[in-house]
Design an enzyme around this catalytic site. Structure first.
Site, PDB file in Angstrom:
ATOM      1  CD  GLU A   1     -39.590  49.014  33.333  1.00  0.00           C
ATOM      2  OE1 GLU A   1     -40.829  48.956  33.197  1.00  0.00           O
ATOM      3  OE2 GLU A   1     -38.793  48.322  32.676  1.00  0.00           O
TER       4      GLU A   1
ATOM      5  CE  LYS B   1     -45.930  51.030  40.093  1.00  0.00           C
ATOM      6  NZ  LYS B   1     -47.039  51.992  39.902  1.00  0.00           N
TER       7      LYS B   1
ATOM      8  CB  CYS C   1     -69.442  90.030  42.885  1.00  0.00           C
ATOM      9  SG  CYS C   1     -70.336  88.618  42.195  1.00  0.00           S
TER      10      CYS C   1
END
Length: 680
Positions: free
Chosen positions: A112, A114, A409
């Site tokens: 399956e 993980k 800026c």
């Protein structure tokens, strides 16, 4: 009541069924409007008859914040898996299993995905969810039941035909990449630090003391294992997964049962090939002996079971050198350090820049120009420096401090303390009103309905004007020339005329509306109105002292500091003066010379007017949120306890302020007592 009860239970069953189809199967049978209609009917019936089933979808709404998480002991330890990084190591695992079982026959395995997330355990009694807990150290975790209940993919009640008296189901909490990106965009729009990866975001959601925050974050779960169980003799992993699916639990995206280790590795290879295309992050595949009786025979080591391994895929990593460190300014003014790298190919992509997240991270990892580092790139997540591999003293640059002025800026940069237990880092922010890095966000806010209300400036129009160079700052709104707009998409003669009429109308504004339009950090409509009632004109705020603002009813320490920083920045004052010189005229009908208590927004006396608070210790909500709550209700937060202090709100692990309160006989209250005071 019997008929009403039956209707409530029928609605609960139907709503849970449709939630399962929507959130787990992604295959709906009804529209959102139909669901909302049934949900509204359910709430109405539950309120009217005082009956709410434990599995009602209304129970997923977050409850009140906790002060702390209680400990939760696991009846069956939540063991970690032994990691494997090569196919040869996986074959060794198979040989070891056969040796322990004293057999040469092929072993049936399950494979399956993980998930890269947070392991949790869901405890059910007689089919009802009674507790959700984290893995912790495997033996003792934390009780996160309130948060678990907000996750719509987790059944509050097991509805199947076969329900055990007690069962503990284990799974992994995770977040999909798309939801992770949206969450970070939202956090950045609010000026908060973004999460580094989906795993941190998911773990942070589950470990929030306020379940309402968890409910707002789209976390998922995949269920794959068992803790304690009685009355159902599961015999295999595929039998368990089949039962989980039958009972509407989300299960791993990929789950296969194979006859031997070679077939298991074929599945592992397949998962590895498609992992980048999956909608969530995985860091491997899990190979398990399928038969539970064989698992019992194999047993476990101290920390890992002998019947399972985690095959870990190699992360997309590369080794390169940091040539320099620069600063990126986000659209809300947040400064982020960025490493400029010698280009390196990682997972087929050439990487030449990497985020360093924040200055706390730089200090923790001791990262400097000239260092040779490991860089990781996972999925669509921005590349990041994992660790320093080599430090050459001859080439190493100096430490890289946070700048005191914005590199875009030139405005002042302020440091803000962390307000999230997961990010754990202070934020540095540019406060420049005309910072081009923040231009689009500031422009959208400035023209919004609650601010200057300039119609014709939709989101797309602002973005188009910005790209065309027509709008780079707020002041440019009042410098627009009609001939440059004619012919742009959506702008014929009439629409251009309407836009300029709206701009002219905005030039007559109240001080409160203008202050809100400037987008001061932490200063919403209420705070802007409060300032307008206290100060007659905007120039009275120029160079204002924090100490003066903090004495204003309705302003807390953090809000006062933010306002003072903004109005002590010369560039901001120059920008405001330029806006005013373009014909913007401010009136102030809110200004009042008041003796005594300050009124609220609509003249009513706010519940905390005249009260001064000091906060100490860890609170169940973020400190900034609590301070804002006090300010919005007329109170004031101060940093030191004095005889003028009305209350000290004490949380967990209070500091010396508690002793000072005792010494001065100042009343000490809990967070809950504060809420009672607020609601009187």
């Amino acid at each position: 009541m019997t008929q009403a009860k039956a209707e409530i239970e029928a609605l609960v069953k139907e709503l849970n069924y449709h939630s399962y189809r929507y959130y787990v199967l992604d295959n709906t049978e009804i529209t959102d409007a139909q669901y909302d209609l049934m949900y509204g009917r359910l709430k109405e019936l539950q309120s009217k008859h005082g009956y709410t089933p434990l599995d009602s979808p209304t129970e997923r709404v977050g409850g009140k914040p906790l002060e702390k998480f209680e400990k939760a002991q696991h009846r069956v330890p939540m063991l970690s898996l032994d990691d494997t990084f090569s196919f040869e190591e996986a074959l060794d695992f198979d040989r070891r299993v056969k040796r322990l079982l004293e057999t040469t026959d092929d072993i049936c395995y399950s494979v399956e995905t993980k998930y890269d997330g947070l392991a949790v355990e869901l405890s059910y009694e007689h089919g009802t969810l009674v507790r959700g807990s984290t893995r912790g150290d495997g033996f003792i975790g934390e009780d996160v039941t309130q948060n678990i209940k907000t996750i719509k993919t987790i059944p509050l009640k097991i509805q199947g035909a076969i329900v055990p008296d007690e069962i503990e189901i284990r799974g992994e909490i995770f977040m999909k990449r798309d939801d992770f990106v949206k969450l970070n965009e939202l956090r950045q729009s609010l000026g908060d630090q973004p999460f580094a990866n989906p795993r941190n975001a998911a773990a942070g959601a589950i470990r929030q003391l306020d379940p309402n925050i968890t409910a707002q974050r789209k976390v998922q779960i995949a269920c794959y294992g068992l803790g304690f169980v009685n009355s159902i003799p599961f015999s295999s992993q595929d039998g368990l997964v089949s039962w989980l699916r039958d009972n509407q639990f989300p299960t791993p995206h990929i789950f296969e049962v194979v006859p031997n280790i070679d077939k298991a590795l074929d599945v592992v290879k397949h998962i590895g090939k498609i992992r980048e295309s999956l909608p969530f992050d995985i860091d491997g595949a899990v190979i398990k002996v399928n038969d539970f009786k064989l698992r019992e025979t194999l047993g476990a080591r101290t920390k890992e079971p002998r019947w399972a391994i985690a095959f870990k895929y190699q992360a997309h990593r590369g080794v390169t050198k940091i040539n320099e460190i620069t600063v990126s300014v986000g659209r809300t003014g947040t400064l982020t350090p960025v490493a400029i790298l010698s280009p390196v190919s990682i997972g087929g992509v050439t990487v030449s820049r990497s985020t360093l997240h924040n200055w706390d991270e730089i200090r923790r990892k001791d990262i400097r120009p000239g260092d040779t580092v490991i860089v990781e790139r996972a999925g669509d997540v921005i590349p990041h420096v994992v660790e320093v591999l080599y430090r050459d003293s001859a080439e190493r640059g100096a430490e890289f401090p946070a700048p005191s002025n914005c590199p875009v800026c030139g405005s002042d940069v302020v440091k803000e303390a962390a307000d999230d237990e997961v990010t754990e880092a202070a934020a540095y922010r540019c406060i420049g009103l005309n910072c081009s890095a923040q231009a689009i966000g500031r422009l959208k806010h400035y023209v919004s309905r609650a601010a200057m209300n300039i119609e014709g400036f939709g989101k797309k129009t602002i973005e188009m004007f910005y790209e065309k160079g027509l709008l780079q700052s707020i002041t440019d709104i009042y410098k627009l020339e009609a001939f440059k707009i004619y012919g742009l998409p959506g702008f014929a003669e009439k629409s251009v005329d309407n836009l300029f009429v709206s701009i002219d109308n905005s030039k007559k504004a109240t001080l409160a509306r203008f202050l809100y339009a400037l987008g001061l950090r932490h200063a919403g409509e209420f705070v802007s109105k409060t300032l307008a009632t206290r100060y007659k004109s905007i120039d009275e705020l120029y160079h204002i002292k924090h100490e003066e603002l903090v004495e204003t009813e309705g302003l807390g320490d953090i809000i006062a500091r933010s306002i003072a920083e903004f109005f002590n920045d010369e560039k901001n004052i120059q920008t405001i003066e330029e806006i005013l010189s373009r014909g913007v005229m401010l009136t102030n009908p809110d200004y009042k010379s008041i003796n005594g208590r300050q009124p609220g927004l609509f003249g009513a006396i706010l519940p905390l007017n005249g009260l001064k608070f000091v906060i100490t210790g860890t609170m169940p909500v973020e400190r900034k949120r609590l301070e804002a709550l006090i300010s919005e209700n007329g109170g004031k937060v101060t940093s030191a306890v004095s005889k003028e202090t009305s209350y000290v709100i004490a949380g967990e692990k209070p500091g010396s302020k508690l002793d000072k309160a005792t010494e001065l006989n100042v009343k000490v209250i809990t967070y809950e007592e504060f809420l009672n005071l607020l609601n009187k």
